[in-house]
Design a protein around this motif. Structure first.
Motif, PDB file in Angstrom:
ATOM      1  N   THR A 104       0.823  -1.215   0.000  1.00  0.00           N
ATOM      2  CA  THR A 104       0.000   0.000   0.000  1.00  0.00           C
ATOM      3  C   THR A 104       0.853   1.260   0.000  1.00  0.00           C
ATOM      4  OG1 THR A 104      -0.093  -0.248   2.393  1.00  0.00           O
ATOM      5  CG2 THR A 104      -1.988  -1.032   1.135  1.00  0.00           C
ATOM      6  N   SER A 106       3.135   4.407  -1.070  1.00  0.00           N
ATOM      7  CA  SER A 106       2.963   5.303  -2.210  1.00  0.00           C
ATOM      8  C   SER A 106       4.146   5.169  -3.159  1.00  0.00           C
ATOM      9  CB  SER A 106       2.859   6.745  -1.719  1.00  0.00           C
ATOM     10  OG  SER A 106       4.100   7.119  -1.162  1.00  0.00           O
ATOM     11  N   LYS A 107       3.937   5.683  -4.369  1.00  0.00           N
ATOM     12  CA  LYS A 107       4.972   5.630  -5.395  1.00  0.00           C
ATOM     13  C   LYS A 107       6.236   6.300  -4.915  1.00  0.00           C
ATOM     14  CE  LYS A 107       5.770   7.275 -10.099  1.00  0.00           C
ATOM     15  NZ  LYS A 107       5.175   8.038 -11.224  1.00  0.00           N
ATOM     16  N   GLU A 108       6.029   7.417  -4.265  1.00  0.00           N
ATOM     17  CA  GLU A 108       7.172   8.181  -3.797  1.00  0.00           C
ATOM     18  C   GLU A 108       7.991   7.408  -2.789  1.00  0.00           C
ATOM     19  OE1 GLU A 108       6.103  11.539  -1.494  1.00  0.00           O
ATOM     20  OE2 GLU A 108       8.226  11.937  -1.116  1.00  0.00           O
TER      21      GLU A 108
ATOM     22  N   ALA B 596      -7.136  11.934  -2.033  1.00  0.00           N
ATOM     23  CA  ALA B 596      -6.326  11.487  -0.897  1.00  0.00           C
ATOM     24  C   ALA B 596      -7.211  10.877   0.179  1.00  0.00           C
ATOM     25  CB  ALA B 596      -5.549  12.669  -0.329  1.00  0.00           C
ATOM     26  N   HIS B 599      -8.204   7.497  -1.011  1.00  0.00           N
ATOM     27  CA  HIS B 599      -7.062   6.587  -0.877  1.00  0.00           C
ATOM     28  C   HIS B 599      -6.930   6.084   0.560  1.00  0.00           C
ATOM     29  CE1 HIS B 599      -2.638   5.726  -0.461  1.00  0.00           C
ATOM     30  NE2 HIS B 599      -3.001   4.900  -1.466  1.00  0.00           N
TER      31      HIS B 599
END
Lengths: 129, 762
Positions: A104, A106-108, B596, B599
Motif C-alpha cells: 500500500t 505510495s509511489k514516492e 487522498a 485513498h
C-alpha cells in the motif's frame, strides 16, 4: 544505472509495480512471475536490487532472498508485501534483507526506498523504533 | 527292409518250419555211433544211455536193419558212422539174439524235449510274437528287422536238429539261417543306434554282408551234392558265424565303453547274459574239467532268449522303463532270496530230520516265488489304496520337489504352464507334452493341439479334477478349470505311450500342485486388482464423511461470503461511488484532497481485508515460523486485552509442520476465550517443549465456569479444541470452577501420533 528484478506471482501487481518506475530511465526493470525460476535466471544475469513479494505459493520471498544472497552476496533485496510489514523488520536487522515495503506504500515511498538502497542506505519507517 | 517282406517271410517260415518240424517228428533222434567190424556195423557209442539200457541195447551189438532196410543200404554211413534217427532198428546181440526195437519219441524223453518239443514250441512262439510285433508296432523298420531276426533264429534252431540227421534241406536251411540271423542282427543294431542317436562305429554298408548267408546257402547246396565235404563246409560256416559274432560283440562293447548310455547297456546285457550259462556252465567246465554242470542242450536254450530280449527295445521304446522293471525285480528278488535262505535254514534246523532234500528245496522255491509275488501284490495294493509306490531311484520326491520349485518361481500363468509342460516332458522323457486350453463359452480350443494329436472336445468337457485318462495314443490330464477355461495337459510320445504307476503318481501330485498354484496365483492377482480398485476408490470410502466435510466447507464459504459482503464489499462499493463522483465532478479544484481521502479509505479497507485474511490463514506461520506468528498473536491480544498476559514460548522442533497450525489455533482459541469470557486480571500461557512433543499450559484468575456446563453447552470452542487435540492423539485436561479461574493443560506427543499414523498407513 540501477537494474532491478521484480518477483511476484500476481501478474496484475507485477504490471502495476513495473509501471511505477516507468518514468525513471535510470532504473531498468525486469519481471518474473515464477519464484522457482529466479535462481536459474540470475546466474546468467545478476541484478542490483530484487523486489520480492513475500507470499508466493511455490517459494516464499524470505527463502528466495536467502537463496539469492547465497549465490550473489552483493545483491540487495527488498521484500514487498500486503502483510503488516512491522512483523518483518527483524529481517533487516538480521541482514537477511535490505528493506521492506508495504504494497500500500505510495509511489514516492517506493522510489525513495529503491534509490536509497541502491546507494547503500537503509530506509526505516519511524514505527520500527 | 520293408513291411512287404513280412508276408513272404512268414510264408517261407511256415513252409520251411513245417517241413523241419515234420522231419523232427517223423523219426526220433537216437544218435548211435557205429563201427564196421568184419563187414558188420557194430554199436560203438550210445548217446542216450538210459534209453539204450532200458531197451537192452549195449555197445558191441550189431545193427542189422534200420527202418526195415538193411543197414548196408544206408547212404549216410558212407560219410558218417552213425545212425542219427530211426523208427525201428533190428539188432543182433553178441549171444545171437535178434531184437527188433520200435522207437517212439516218448521212449527217449531227453530227445523228445530237446529235439522235438522245445524247437516246435519255440517255432510257434516266434510265429506268434512276429505277428504280435507286426500288428502292434505299425511296421517300423526296426520292428521288421526284429521280426526277421527272430524268424531266422527260430529256423536256425529248429533246423539244427534236422541238419543233425543229415537232411539235405535241413543242412541248407541251418547253414544259411545261422549266418543270416547274425547279419540281420547287425542290420538291426545299426538302425537301432541311429534310432537312439548313438554313433555307429562299424561300416554302414550292411547290405554287403547279406552275401554271406547267400554263400552259406550255396555251400549248403554244394554239401548235398558232395556229402563228403560236409565237415569242412560246416567248419567254414562256423568260422564265419564266429567272426560275425565277434564283430557284433565288439561293436557293442566299444560303443558301450565309448558312450555308456543306458540303452546300450541293456542291449549289451541282453546279448551277453544268455551266453553266460553256456560259457560258465557248459563250455568252461567242459574245457577245464572235462565235465559239465548243465548240458549243452539246456545251456544253449538261453541263447534263444536273445531275440526276445530285443523285443523290449521295441515294445518299450523308452528303455528307461526296462531299467525300472529290472531294478524293481532285482530289489524284490534279493529281498525274497535273503528271507528264503533265512527261512530254509530255520526249517532245516527245526525239521531237517523229517524232510528230504526234495521237499526242502520245493518249500524253499515256493517260499521264494510266493515272496516275489507278494511284493508285486503289495505294490499294487499300496498304489491303489494308499498311493504309495516302490521307487527304484528314490528320487521321485526329489524331482517333484525341484519341479515344484522351478515352476513356483514364475509369476504369470502362461509362463507357469510352459515351464510345467517342459518339466513333465523332461522328466517323463516324452516328446509331445503341451497344455491344452479349452474355452467353455465358445467350445473351442485356444492353444493349438498340434498337428499330430487331436483331442475330442467332449473329452475336454468330461474330464474332471485329478483325472488322468489314456485316450488312444495320448494321455490327457486335467490341470485347471475356471469360469471360462479348462486346461489339460496332453502327453504323447512317438505314437505310443505307456506310463508307469510311479510316473502317473508323480504326475498326479504335480498336477495337484500346479492346480493349486494357478488358483493361488489367480487369487493373488484378483486381490491385487481389488486393492488397486480400493486405492482408486479411496476417496469415496466414507461417503458420509465426504458429505459432512462438503457441508462444512459450504457452510464456511457461505459464512465467509456473508462476512465479506457485509463489511469489505460495502466499503469497496462506497469507494467506487466516491471515485465515480470525482470522475464526473465538474469542479476539479479540491479533487486532490478528495482523492487522498478516498485513498485513505481504501487503505483502511485493505487493512480490514488483511486482518480478515490473517484470521483465516495465520500470518507469518509459513514465512517466519511458529514463534514469530505466536509473538504477533500475543502482541495483538495484548493490545486489546484488559488483563496482564504472561507468556513463555519455547522454540519447538517438530517433524510434522501441521502441528504448528494446531498450536497456533489452540493459542488463538485460548486467548480469544480469555478476551471474551474470562474477565481475568491476569492470564498465563506457556508453550513448553517436551520429549518428542509439546505442552500448552493456560491459566487465568477469571470467573471460571462449571466444566460440565461447558462441555454440554458446546460454547467457548473448548470442545473443538478437545477434538483437535484428540485427533492428534494428545491429552486435554481442564480444571475450572465458578469464580476460581480456569486451568487447561494440553499435551501432545509427536511420537505417539506418528506411530499411530504409521500403524494406519502400514
Amino acid at each position: 544505472m540501477i537494474t532491478m528484478l521484480i518477483v511476484d506471482d500476481h501478474p496484475i501487481v507485477l504490471e502495476g509495480t513495473k509501471n511505477l518506475f516507468q518514468e525513471n530511465e535510470d532504473i531498468i526493470i525486469d519481471t518474473e512471475s515464477d519464484a522457482t525460476c529466479v535462481i536459474q535466471r540470475i546466474k546468467n544475469k545478476p541484478y542490483d536490487i530484487y523486489l520480492i513479494d513475500i507470499n508466493m505459493p511455490l517459494e516464499n520471498g524470505i527463502n528466495l532472498a536467502r537463496n539469492i544472497k547465497a549465490i550473489q552476496s552483493n545483491a540487495s533485496v527488498i521484500l514487498y508485501t500486503g502483510d503488516d510489514i512491522t512483523d518483518y523488520y527483524p529481517l533487516i536487522l538480521e541482514r537477511k534483507i535490505e528493506g521492506i515495503l508495504a504494497k500500500t506504500a505510495s509511489k514516492e515511498q517506493i522510489l525513495r526506498t529503491v534509490r536509497a538502497i541502491a546507494n547503500g542506505e537503509i530506509v526505516l519507517p519511524k514505527n520500527f523504533l | 527292409m520293408r513291411s512287404k517282406l513280412f508276408w513272404p517271410a512268414i510264408i517261407l517260415y511256415l513252409i520251411i518250419g513245417f517241413y523241419l518240424n515234420y522231419v523232427n517228428y517223423s523219426e526220433p533222434y537216437i544218435q548211435i555211433g557205429l563201427e564196421e567190424e568184419n563187414g558188420r556195423w557194430v554199436i560203438s557209442q550210445l548217446y542216450y544211455k538210459d534209453w539204450a539200457e532200458g531197451q537192452n541195447i549195449s555197445v558191441g551189438d550189431a545193427i542189422l536193419t534200420v527202418d526195415t532196410e538193411p543197414i548196408n543200404e544206408l547212404k549216410q554211413l558212407r560219410y558218417k558212422s552213425k545212425i542219427l534217427s530211426a523208427n525201428e532198428i533190428t539188432i543182433l546181440k553178441p549171444d545171437g539174439d535178434l531184437i527188433n526195437i520200435h522207437i517212439k519219441h516218448l521212449d527217449i524223453p531227453q530227445q523228445f524235449i530237446y529235439v522235438l518239443i522245445i524247437p516246435a514250441c519255440y517255432y510257434l512262439l516266434t510265429l506268434f510274437v512276429a505277428f504280435y510285433l507286426h500288428f502292434k508296432q505299425r511296421n517300423t523298420k526296426l520292428a521288421d528287422l526284429l521280426i526277421l531276426f527272430m524268424l531266422t533264429v527260430s529256423l536256425a534252431y529248429v533246423s539244427s536238429g534236422v541238419s543233425g540227421r543229415m537232411d539235405t534241406i535241413g543242412i541248407i536251411v541251418n547253414r544259411s539261417s545261422m549266418l543270416l540271423c547274425l547279419v540281420i542282427l547287425l542290420h538291426f543294431l545299426r538302425n537301432y543306434y541311429s534310432f537312439v542317436k548313438t554313433n555307429w562305429v562299424f561300416t554302414n554298408n550292411i547290405k554287403l554282408f547279406y552275401i554271406l548267408p547267400f554263400i552259406a546257402f550255396i555251400l549248403g547246396c554244394v554239401g548235398t551234392i558232395y556229402p563228403a565235404s560236409n565237415d569242412i563246409l560246416s567248419n567254414v560256416i562256423l568260422a564265419i558265424f564266429f567272426i560275425l559274432l565277434v564283430i557284433i560283440l565288439s561293436i557293442l562293447l566299444i560303443s558301450y565303453f565309448k558312450y555308456s548310455s543306458p540303452q546300450l547297456k541293456i542291449l549289451l546285457n541282453s546279448i551277453l547274459i544268455p551266453f553266460l550259462p553256456f560259457l560258465f556252465l557248459y563250455a568252461l567246465p567242459k574245457i577245464l574239467f572235462h565235465t559239465y554242470i548243465l548240458s549243452s542242450e539246456i545251456s544253449s536254450l538261453f541263447l534263444l532268449l536273445i531275440p526276445f530280449s530285443f523285443i523290449f527295445t521295441q515294445l518299450a521304446e523308452r528303455l528307461f522303463d526296462i531299467e525300472y522293471h529290472i531294478t524293481r525285480l532285482r530289489y524284490y528278488v534279493i529281498f525274497s532270496l535273503i528271507f528264503t535262505v533265512w527261512f530254509t535254514v530255520g526249517l532245516y534246523l527245526i525239521a531237517g530230520h523229517y524232510l528230504t532234500m526234495t521237499v526242502m528245496s520245493g518249500v524253499a522255491f515256493f517260499t521264494f516265488a510266493s515272496l516275489v509275488i507278494l511284493f508285486y501284490v503289495k505294490e499294487k495294493v499300496d498304489y491303489r489304496k494308499r498311493k504309495i509306490l516302490f521307487s527304484t531311484k528314490g528320487d521321485y520326491i526329489h524331482q517333484l520337489y525341484t519341479a515344484v520349485d522351478k515352476i513356483g518361481k514364475t509369476i504369470k500363468i502362461n509362463e507357469l504352464l510352459e515351464k510345467f509342460a517342459y518339466e513333465v516332458s523332461m522328466h517323463l522323457e516324452l516328446e509331445d507334452v503341451f497344455v491344452l486350453t479349452y474355452n467353455y463359452d465358445k467350445n473351442e480350443f485356444i492353444t493349438n493341439a498340434g498337428e499330430s494329436i487331436t483331442i475330442d472336445p467332449d473329452i475336454m468337457e468330461e474330464i474332471r479334477l485329478g483325472e488322468i485318462r489314456k485316450i488312444d495314443k495320448v494321455y490327457i490330464a486335467f490341470l485347471h478349470q475356471d469360469a471360462h477355461f479348462k486346461r489339460a495337459l496332453v502327453l504323447g510320445h512317438n505314437n505310443t505311450i505307456q506310463l508307469k504307476d510311479e510316473e502317473l503318481l508323480w504326475l498326479e501330485l504335480l498336477l495337484l500342485y500346479v492346480n493349486n498354484f494357478i488358483e493361488n496365483t489367480k487369487m493373488v492377482e484378483e486381490l491385487l486388482e481389488e486393492l488397486k480398485h480400493m486405492k482408486q476408490a479411496d476417496d469415496g470410502q466414507l461417503p458420509w464423511l465426504n458429505k459432512l466435510l462438503w457441508l462444512r466447507f459450504e457452510e464456511e464459504k457461505y459464512q465467509l461470503a456473508q462476512e465479506l459482503h457485509d463489511t469489505n464489499l460495502q466499503e469497496q462499493l462506497h469507494i467506487a461511488r466516491e471515485v465515480d463522483v470525482l470522475v464526473n465532478a465538474k469542479n476539479t479544484t479540491d479533487i486532490q484532497e478528495k482523492l487522498a481521502k478516498i485513498h485513505k479509505q481504501m487503505v483502511a479497507s485493505l487493512h480490514e481485508l488483511r486482518t480478515y485474511c490473517e484470521n483465516l490463514k495465520p500470518p507469518l506461520l509459513d514465512t517466519l515460523g511458529l514463534n514469530a506468528a505466536l509473538e504477533k498473536l500475543i502482541r495483538k491480544v495484548q493490545g486489546r486485552a484488559n488483563f496482564a498476559l504472561i507468556y513463555t514460548i519455547d522454540r519447538l522442533y517438530l517433524e510434522d509442520e501441521r502441528m504448528n497450525l494446531m498450536i497456533y489455533r489452540l493459542f488463538q482459541e485460548l486467548l480469544n476465550n480469555a478476551l471474551k469470557h474470562s474477565y481475568a486480571a491476569s492470564v498465563e500461557i506457556h508453550l513448553k517443549e517436551m520429549n518428542d512433543g509439546f505442552e500448552i499450559i493456560y491459566k487465568d484468575d477469571g470467573v471460571g465456569c462449571n466444566v460440565e456446563d461447558i462441555i454440554v453447552a458446546e460454547s467457548m470452542g473448548i470442545q473443538g479444541m478437545q477434538e483437535r487435540v484428540k485427533a492428534f492423539n494428545g491429552q486435554f485436561a481442564i480444571d475450572s470452577n465458578i469464580n476460581e479461574g480456569m486451568f487447561i493443560r494440553i499435551m501432545v506427543k509427536e511420537g505417539s501420533e506418528t506411530l499411530d499414523y504409521d500403524a494406519h498407513s502400514g
